[in-house]
Design a protein around this motif. Structure first.
Motif, PDB file in Angstrom:
ATOM      1  N   ALA A 107       2.428  -2.365 -21.926  1.00 54.74           N
ATOM      2  CA  ALA A 107       1.554  -3.137 -21.038  1.00 54.74           C
ATOM      3  C   ALA A 107       1.213  -2.341 -19.773  1.00 54.74           C
ATOM      4  O   ALA A 107       0.078  -2.380 -19.303  1.00 54.74           O
ATOM      5  N   GLN A 108       2.179  -1.619 -19.242  1.00 51.69           N
ATOM      6  CA  GLN A 108       1.913  -0.795 -18.055  1.00 51.69           C
ATOM      7  C   GLN A 108       0.918   0.310 -18.378  1.00 51.69           C
ATOM      8  O   GLN A 108       0.029   0.611 -17.572  1.00 51.69           O
ATOM      9  N   ARG A 109       1.063   0.926 -19.570  1.00 52.59           N
ATOM     10  CA  ARG A 109       0.110   1.958 -19.982  1.00 52.59           C
ATOM     11  C   ARG A 109      -1.293   1.383 -20.091  1.00 52.59           C
ATOM     12  O   ARG A 109      -2.265   1.985 -19.631  1.00 52.59           O
ATOM     13  N   ALA A 110      -1.392   0.201 -20.695  1.00 51.25           N
ATOM     14  CA  ALA A 110      -2.699  -0.438 -20.854  1.00 51.25           C
ATOM     15  C   ALA A 110      -3.299  -0.772 -19.494  1.00 51.25           C
ATOM     16  O   ALA A 110      -4.478  -0.492 -19.249  1.00 51.25           O
ATOM     17  N   MET A 111      -2.502  -1.353 -18.610  1.00 51.50           N
ATOM     18  CA  MET A 111      -3.025  -1.713 -17.290  1.00 51.50           C
ATOM     19  C   MET A 111      -3.467  -0.470 -16.531  1.00 51.50           C
ATOM     20  O   MET A 111      -4.533  -0.473 -15.904  1.00 51.50           O
ATOM     21  N   GLU A 112      -2.674   0.583 -16.596  1.00 52.24           N
ATOM     22  CA  GLU A 112      -3.021   1.827 -15.901  1.00 52.24           C
ATOM     23  C   GLU A 112      -4.382   2.353 -16.380  1.00 52.24           C
ATOM     24  O   GLU A 112      -5.219   2.753 -15.580  1.00 52.24           O
ATOM     25  N   GLN A 113      -4.590   2.339 -17.687  1.00 51.25           N
ATOM     26  CA  GLN A 113      -5.870   2.809 -18.232  1.00 51.25           C
ATOM     27  C   GLN A 113      -7.018   1.884 -17.839  1.00 51.25           C
ATOM     28  O   GLN A 113      -8.096   2.335 -17.452  1.00 51.25           O
ATOM     29  N   LEU A 114      -6.789   0.572 -17.933  1.00 49.56           N
ATOM     30  CA  LEU A 114      -7.856  -0.387 -17.651  1.00 49.56           C
ATOM     31  C   LEU A 114      -8.244  -0.417 -16.180  1.00 49.56           C
ATOM     32  O   LEU A 114      -9.393  -0.713 -15.839  1.00 49.56           O
ATOM     33  N   LEU A 115      -7.314  -0.105 -15.294  1.00 47.88           N
ATOM     34  CA  LEU A 115      -7.650  -0.081 -13.864  1.00 47.88           C
ATOM     35  C   LEU A 115      -8.603   1.054 -13.508  1.00 47.88           C
ATOM     36  O   LEU A 115      -9.178   1.053 -12.423  1.00 47.88           O
ATOM     37  N   THR A 116      -8.800   2.001 -14.418  1.00 49.09           N
ATOM     38  CA  THR A 116      -9.787   3.061 -14.172  1.00 49.09           C
ATOM     39  C   THR A 116     -11.201   2.597 -14.547  1.00 49.09           C
ATOM     40  O   THR A 116     -12.161   3.277 -14.230  1.00 49.09           O
ATOM     41  N   TRP A 117     -11.316   1.460 -15.210  1.00 48.21           N
ATOM     42  CA  TRP A 117     -12.628   0.921 -15.591  1.00 48.21           C
ATOM     43  C   TRP A 117     -13.262   0.267 -14.370  1.00 48.21           C
ATOM     44  O   TRP A 117     -12.665  -0.589 -13.723  1.00 48.21           O
ATOM     45  N   SER A 118     -14.488   0.628 -14.070  1.00 48.21           N
ATOM     46  CA  SER A 118     -15.145   0.136 -12.852  1.00 48.21           C
ATOM     47  C   SER A 118     -15.420  -1.366 -12.877  1.00 48.21           C
ATOM     48  O   SER A 118     -15.547  -1.981 -11.819  1.00 48.21           O
ATOM     49  N   ASP A 119     -15.477  -1.982 -14.043  1.00 49.99           N
ATOM     50  CA  ASP A 119     -15.774  -3.417 -14.146  1.00 49.99           C
ATOM     51  C   ASP A 119     -14.567  -4.300 -13.869  1.00 49.99           C
ATOM     52  O   ASP A 119     -14.714  -5.522 -13.759  1.00 49.99           O
ATOM     53  N   LEU A 120     -13.365  -3.730 -13.787  1.00 43.80           N
ATOM     54  CA  LEU A 120     -12.141  -4.524 -13.686  1.00 43.80           C
ATOM     55  C   LEU A 120     -11.392  -4.265 -12.389  1.00 43.80           C
ATOM     56  O   LEU A 120     -11.339  -3.134 -11.906  1.00 43.80           O
ATOM     57  N   SER A 121     -10.802  -5.331 -11.858  1.00 45.92           N
ATOM     58  CA  SER A 121      -9.931  -5.201 -10.691  1.00 45.92           C
ATOM     59  C   SER A 121      -8.702  -6.088 -10.905  1.00 45.92           C
ATOM     60  O   SER A 121      -8.726  -7.035 -11.691  1.00 45.92           O
ATOM     61  N   SER A 122      -7.637  -5.784 -10.190  1.00 49.89           N
ATOM     62  CA  SER A 122      -6.355  -6.470 -10.350  1.00 49.89           C
ATOM     63  C   SER A 122      -6.268  -7.680  -9.418  1.00 49.89           C
ATOM     64  O   SER A 122      -6.794  -7.651  -8.300  1.00 49.89           O
ATOM     65  N   CYS A 123      -5.577  -8.723  -9.897  1.00 55.12           N
ATOM     66  CA  CYS A 123      -5.310  -9.916  -9.091  1.00 55.12           C
ATOM     67  C   CYS A 123      -4.137 -10.660  -9.729  1.00 55.12           C
ATOM     68  O   CYS A 123      -3.778 -10.373 -10.868  1.00 55.12           O
ATOM     69  N   PRO A 124      -3.538 -11.634  -9.022  1.00 52.24           N
ATOM     70  CA  PRO A 124      -2.505 -12.454  -9.661  1.00 52.24           C
ATOM     71  C   PRO A 124      -3.138 -13.297 -10.778  1.00 52.24           C
ATOM     72  O   PRO A 124      -4.282 -13.741 -10.648  1.00 52.24           O
ATOM     73  N   ALA A 125      -2.417 -13.513 -11.861  1.00 57.37           N
ATOM     74  CA  ALA A 125      -2.943 -14.313 -12.968  1.00 57.37           C
ATOM     75  C   ALA A 125      -3.127 -15.764 -12.527  1.00 57.37           C
ATOM     76  O   ALA A 125      -2.257 -16.336 -11.871  1.00 57.37           O
ATOM     77  N   GLY A 126      -4.259 -16.347 -12.893  1.00 67.56           N
ATOM     78  CA  GLY A 126      -4.571 -17.722 -12.526  1.00 67.56           C
ATOM     79  C   GLY A 126      -3.600 -18.735 -13.094  1.00 67.56           C
ATOM     80  O   GLY A 126      -3.458 -19.835 -12.566  1.00 67.56           O
ATOM     81  N   CYS A 127      -2.892 -18.373 -14.168  1.00 63.29           N
ATOM     82  CA  CYS A 127      -1.913 -19.287 -14.779  1.00 63.29           C
ATOM     83  C   CYS A 127      -0.606 -19.303 -14.000  1.00 63.29           C
ATOM     84  O   CYS A 127       0.264 -20.126 -14.262  1.00 63.29           O
ATOM     85  N   GLY A 128      -0.461 -18.350 -13.071  1.00 67.79           N
ATOM     86  CA  GLY A 128       0.743 -18.302 -12.257  1.00 67.79           C
ATOM     87  C   GLY A 128       1.832 -17.375 -12.766  1.00 67.79           C
ATOM     88  O   GLY A 128       2.868 -17.242 -12.136  1.00 67.79           O
ATOM     89  N   THR A 129       1.599 -16.725 -13.919  1.00 72.32           N
ATOM     90  CA  THR A 129       2.617 -15.842 -14.488  1.00 72.32           C
ATOM     91  C   THR A 129       2.033 -14.464 -14.736  1.00 72.32           C
ATOM     92  O   THR A 129       1.177 -14.300 -15.602  1.00 72.32           O
ATOM     93  N   GLY A 130       2.475 -13.476 -13.964  1.00 70.95           N
ATOM     94  CA  GLY A 130       2.067 -12.098 -14.195  1.00 70.95           C
ATOM     95  C   GLY A 130       0.847 -11.670 -13.412  1.00 70.95           C
ATOM     96  O   GLY A 130       0.384 -12.347 -12.498  1.00 70.95           O
ATOM     97  N   GLN A 131       0.346 -10.530 -13.805  1.00 69.45           N
ATOM     98  CA  GLN A 131      -0.787  -9.890 -13.169  1.00 69.45           C
ATOM     99  C   GLN A 131      -2.016 -10.059 -14.053  1.00 69.45           C
ATOM    100  O   GLN A 131      -1.897 -10.163 -15.273  1.00 69.45           O
ATOM    101  N   ALA A 132      -3.194 -10.077 -13.459  1.00 68.38           N
ATOM    102  CA  ALA A 132      -4.433 -10.223 -14.218  1.00 68.38           C
ATOM    103  C   ALA A 132      -5.392  -9.094 -13.881  1.00 68.38           C
ATOM    104  O   ALA A 132      -5.280  -8.454 -12.834  1.00 68.38           O
ATOM    105  N   LEU A 133      -6.328  -8.870 -14.782  1.00 70.80           N
ATOM    106  CA  LEU A 133      -7.488  -8.019 -14.512  1.00 70.80           C
ATOM    107  C   LEU A 133      -8.703  -8.907 -14.668  1.00 70.80           C
ATOM    108  O   LEU A 133      -8.785  -9.732 -15.581  1.00 70.80           O
ATOM    109  N   ARG A 134      -9.660  -8.724 -13.758  1.00 67.70           N
ATOM    110  CA  ARG A 134     -10.819  -9.598 -13.740  1.00 67.70           C
ATOM    111  C   ARG A 134     -12.102  -8.828 -13.481  1.00 67.70           C
ATOM    112  O   ARG A 134     -12.063  -7.712 -12.960  1.00 67.70           O
TER     113      ARG A 134
END
Length: 131
Positions: free
Chosen positions: A4-31
């Protein structure tokens, strides 16, 4: 580093996505600017917001993957990351999700907290018994 960390690291390089707290209250989200697309709930489990239309379109293929869990009625799929191939699958599905959200009318915007994390999947009796 977990899958999951590898996936998040790669996805954070995508210009369309940014990090935030998950709306469900558990974990991190990309939006995107419009919607939460991914919820990283653990080191191996990620919920991906595909939309109902995208799930219908790819239902057969998604159901054939041991890494994917579908919950009836949900527009989110859970991806279990065990290996690099699962991370590659997730990255491909994120591309599908981004496209699906671009083409979705603004009035069809669901709540971001409707991910699968707090949902219970009920298996048919034959599946639960291993038949």
């Amino acid at each position: 580093m977990t899958p999951a960390q590898r996936a998040m690291e790669q996805l954070l390089t995508w210009s369309d996505l940014s990090s935030c707290p998950a709306g469900c209250g558990t974990g991190q989200a990309l939006r995107t600017t419009r919607d939460e697309i991914l919820h990283f709930h653990s080191a191996r489990d990620v919920d991906l917001h595909l939309t109902h239309r995208a799930i219908q379109r790819f239902h057969y293929d998604l159901g054939g993957s041991s890494a994917i869990r579908l919950i009836p009625g949900s527009c989110w799929v859970t991806v279990h990351l065990d290996c690099a191939t699962d991370v590659d699958l997730l990255l491909s599905l994120v591309s599908v999700a981004l496209k699906a959200h671009q083409n979705r009318p603004p009035s069809a915007s669901p709540t971001s907290s409707g991910c699968n994390f707090h949902r219970v999947a009920v298996l048919p009796r034959d599946v639960a018994a291993g038949r």
